[in-house]
Every structure is written in structure tokens, then in C-alpha cells.
Design an enzyme around this catalytic site. Structure first.
Site, PDB file in Angstrom:
ATOM      1  N   HIS A 206       0.626  -1.335  -0.058  1.00  0.00           N
ATOM      2  CA  HIS A 206       0.014   0.108   0.083  1.00  0.00           C
ATOM      3  C   HIS A 206       0.858   1.224  -0.054  1.00  0.00           C
ATOM      4  O   HIS A 206       0.454   2.382  -0.114  1.00  0.00           O
ATOM      5  CB  HIS A 206      -1.031  -0.071   1.060  1.00  0.00           C
ATOM      6  CG  HIS A 206      -0.248   0.191   2.639  1.00  0.00           C
ATOM      7  ND1 HIS A 206      -0.615   1.428   3.227  1.00  0.00           N
ATOM      8  CD2 HIS A 206       0.288  -0.525   3.244  1.00  0.00           C
ATOM      9  CE1 HIS A 206      -0.008   1.245   4.343  1.00  0.00           C
ATOM     10  NE2 HIS A 206       0.372   0.031   4.503  1.00  0.00           N
ATOM     11  N   CYS A 335       0.341   9.400  19.069  1.00  0.00           N
ATOM     12  CA  CYS A 335      -0.252  10.249  19.905  1.00  0.00           C
ATOM     13  C   CYS A 335      -1.299   9.158  20.733  1.00  0.00           C
ATOM     14  O   CYS A 335      -2.048   8.255  20.151  1.00  0.00           O
ATOM     15  CB  CYS A 335      -1.261  11.146  19.343  1.00  0.00           C
ATOM     16  SG  CYS A 335      -2.162  12.113  20.317  1.00  0.00           S
TER      17      CYS A 335
END
Length: 407
Positions: A206, A335
Site C-alpha cells: 500500500h 499520540c
């Protein structure tokens, strides 16, 4: 339509890859089955193996299909470590660069916690280039204790390209195998597995215009790997599991297309990248380009990568404001639970935590145009101003307080 500048994360599927995927999805057959449909699926897989090997400068027998780059990295690092340690119990050390993708870094740390590995982290300079002197020093000190070396071919955040042939040459002098995560390099840089001197090399579909969920590990014919997963014995008994013939066919089509157009496309993207870098530095003088300096040596930075830090703001705040303006980019950092954390890559390059938290990566790909660069230039100064007004440790509420300026 948004301006998509996050090709380093995933690039849109290419036309040849989509055509191959659509064709194979309309068929049935397990490549391990012996009836006609199974044999046809097997031919599809083996044809794809030859195409992918040719694209990467490898022998078809060296291609092990996986579910993606992460599995390929896990198989290489764990498989090499276990096989080498089984041959000689002294071989428990792993020499690993400090800027590896989490697929490698987390695997190495898992081996350290659970399998008795001893890890030596190879430092990088301010550009993100791995120290060859540190590698030499570690190998000369006690190469007999080293199971493997692992250094990525090109960094996914700042785009720095490593000197892989030199690294493998240093390691080969001590009989130590080298693995490389080449997920960002394959299809963007000219490379040859045969010429690289690598024992193993991970790639992913990908990132080059193929589908998500397919990858490959190139394994030298003389390299021993201990399997990570067991079952039906597919892929040389190294990686068991039913092969995704549709995804593999699409992967091969994407690789064939990417490599066929690589010289022209790399030059086109490098020109767009340079225009983007120059525009950002002109429109936002506070921005700092990270990785190799600009202009830099040809081939030292990925052709589609432009990574900056923006002082005084959170990268996430800037990302959200750019997203509101129709520009899709990336911070390149993790995060967790809503708490911004600085990139380990930037910290390894010598940045402070505050500097690293202002990161923003723009990555170009086959759908990128000059108009995309113009759109960034139009949106970035205002977005940066608002993100800076929101301050560090920005949250959605602080961004709203600073005012987005977008309706």
C-alpha cells in the site's frame, strides 16, 4: 476534494493494481488446492512472485509473501534472532538504529524483554544518518555476540536515505546478517536486493499503489529464519497461512508499474518536493526543514518527502487546522490517549521535546500535482498562525479559542 499529502502512510491504489485486484476478486480458488481453480490461483501467485522479484532485483525463491510490512519486519527480526541464537547461544545482541519504524523498534524491544536480547542502539546525526563508525566499533568489539543488524533503507518520517551497501559491507566482514525495512524506499528509489548485501528486506504494497494487507519479505537463499507463525507450511515453511492471490496479484501489478516509471516519476516528485520545501521556507520563515539539508545530494532524501518542524505549536494542532483547510498531512509522531508525544526519530536526531512536537510531514505521490503544492502555500501561513496562537499542548478547545477562521 482534499489535497492528499500523506502518501508515506498510504498512497491511492494505482490503475494497474486496481485492475488486477478486480479481476482476481471475481475468481475463486485457494492457491494450496490441487483442483483446477486452486492451480489457477497458484499460477497467479507464482507469476506475481516473479514480477515482484524482478522489480526488486531478487530471485523469485527469495520472495516470502506476508500481510504487510509490519509482519515482514517481525518475521525478519525475530526469525533471524532466533535462528542465529540457536546456532550459537552467544549471539544475543541486536544492533538497531535509533530511528527505526515501530514495526522494527517494538519487535526489538519485545525480544529484549522476553527473549534475552541485548540491544545496542546505533546513533544518528542531525540529518538522521546512521553512524557507520558506531557500527564498526560495535562489531569490532565483539561481533561473535551479534545476532543481527537492522537499519531501515529510508526513514518514514524525515525521508533520509541510509547507505545500505556500506552497512552490509561492514557487517559482512564480521559474518553478521543485516535486515532492512525498505517499505518507504521500494518503488521510490532504485534498489536491488541482490546487490544490497542484505539478508532480509521488508516491503509493503500500500506504499506503492497496491492494496492494504499485502507485503513481502525478501530472504536470501542461504539465510535461515525461524518461523513466527505455524500452520500449513506455505511460503517455504517460513510463513504459514492461506495466500491472498488477489492482493498478491495487485501488489505485483503495482510494483511492476512503479518500477517501470520510477526514473521519470522520482524526478517529477523531487521537483514538486523541492518546490514545496522552498515555498514553505519562504512563506513561513520560522519553519525548519528536517532530515537532509536543501538543496542536498541527489538521492539522499526520498523524492516525495518534505518534513518540517514549526516552532511554538503542536503538530497535531497544525494538522487539524490544515485538515479544515482541505490539506491532509501527518505529524509523523504517535499520540496516545490524546496526549501529544514527540517523535522518537526527531529526538534521536538531537531535537528537544518542544522542537519535536511541532512536526509536520508532507509526502507526495503519484496523484500529486503542482496545484497541491499551491494549495499548501495558500493554507499554511494562516494555519500556522492559528496553531501558534493555540500554543503548545494544544487541544481541540484551545484551537477553537484561538479561532480557526474556517466556517
Amino acid at each position: 476534494m482534499p489535497v492528499y499529502l500523506d502518501h508515506a502512510a498510504t498512497t491511492p491504489i494505482s490503475a494497474p493494481a486496481l485492475a488486477a485486484l478486480t479481476l482476481e476478486l471475481s475468481r475463486s480458488g485457494n492457491p494450496s488446492s490441487l483442483h483446477g481453480s486452486g492451480r489457477r490461483a497458484r499460477r497467479t501467485v507464482e507469476d506475481a512472485r516473479e514480477i515482484l522479484a524482478r522489480a526488486a532485483g531478487a530471485h523469485p525463491s527469495e520472495v516470502i509473501f506476508t500481510s504487510g510490512g509490519t509482519e515482514a519486519d517481525n518475521l525478519a527480526v525475530k526469525g533471524l534472532f532466533w535462528a542465529r541464537r540457536d546456532e550459537n547461544p552467544r549471539r544475543t545482541r541486536i544492533l538497531c538504529s535509533t530511528i527505526e519504524h515501530p514495526a522494527v523498534q517494538d519487535t526489538v524491544e519485545w525480544l529484549e524483554r522476553h527473549e534475552g536480547a541485548r540491544v545496542t542502539w546505533l546513533p544518528v546525526d542531525a540529518r538522521g544518518v546512521v553512524s557507520l563508525e558506531a557500527l564498526r566499533t560495535e562489531l569490532q568489539a565483539d561481533s561473535g555476540s551479534v545476532a543481527l543488524v537492522t537499519v531501515m533503507w529510508a526513514n518514514n518520517e524525515v525521508g533520509t536515505v541510509q547507505r545500505i551497501p556500506e552497512i552490509t559491507g561492514i557487517a559482512a566482514a564480521h559474518g553478521v546478517p543485516v535486515h532492512s525495512d525498505a517499505v518507504q524506499a521500494f518503488g521510490s528509489l532504485p534498489l536491488s536486493f541482490a546487490d544490497s548485501g542484505l539478508a532480509t528486506m521488508a516491503v509493503s504494497a500500500h506504499k506503492i499503489g497496491g492494496p492494504v494487507g499485502v507485503g513481502a519479505l525478501f530472504v536470501g537463499r542461504s539465510v535461515a529464519l525461524t518461523p513466527v507463525q505455524h500452520g500449513g507450511g506455505q511460503e517455504r515453511d517460513v510463513r504459514s497461512g492461506t495466500l491472498d492471490s488477489a492482493g498478491i496479484s495487485s501488489f505485483a501489478a503495482a510494483a511492476d508499474d512503479a518500477v517501470a516509471h520510477l526514473p521519470v516519476e522520482a524526478a517529477r516528485l523531487a521537483a514538486l518536493r523541492d518546490r514545496l520545501i522552498e515555498g514553505v521556507l519562504r512563506e513561513v520563515p520560522d519553519a525548519v526543514l528536517r532530515g537532509v539539508s536543501h538543496p542536498g545530494p541527489v538521492g539522499a532524501r526520498l523524492p516525495g518527502n518534505a518534513h518540517f518542524t514549526f516552532p511554538g505549536c503542536e503538530g497535531d494542532s497544525l494538522l487539524f487546522l490544515l485538515d479544515l483547510a482541505g490539506i491532509e498531512s501527518s505529524t509523523g509522531s504517535a499520540c496516545t490517549a490524546g496526549v501529544p508525544r514527540p517523535s522518537h526519530v526527531l529526538l534521536a536526531m538531537g531535537l528537544s521535546e518542544e522542537e519535536a512536537r511541532g512536526a509536520q510531514r508532507f509526502s507526495l505521490g503519484h496523484t500529486s500535482t503542482p496545484g497541491d503544492v499551491d494549495a499548501v502555500m495558500a493554507a499554511l501561513p494562516g494555519a500556522y498562525g492559528r496553531a501558534r496562537a493555540a500554543g503548545m499542548a494544544g487541544t481541540a478547545s484551545s484551537i477553537r479559542t484561538a479561532g480557526t477562521g474556517f466556517s
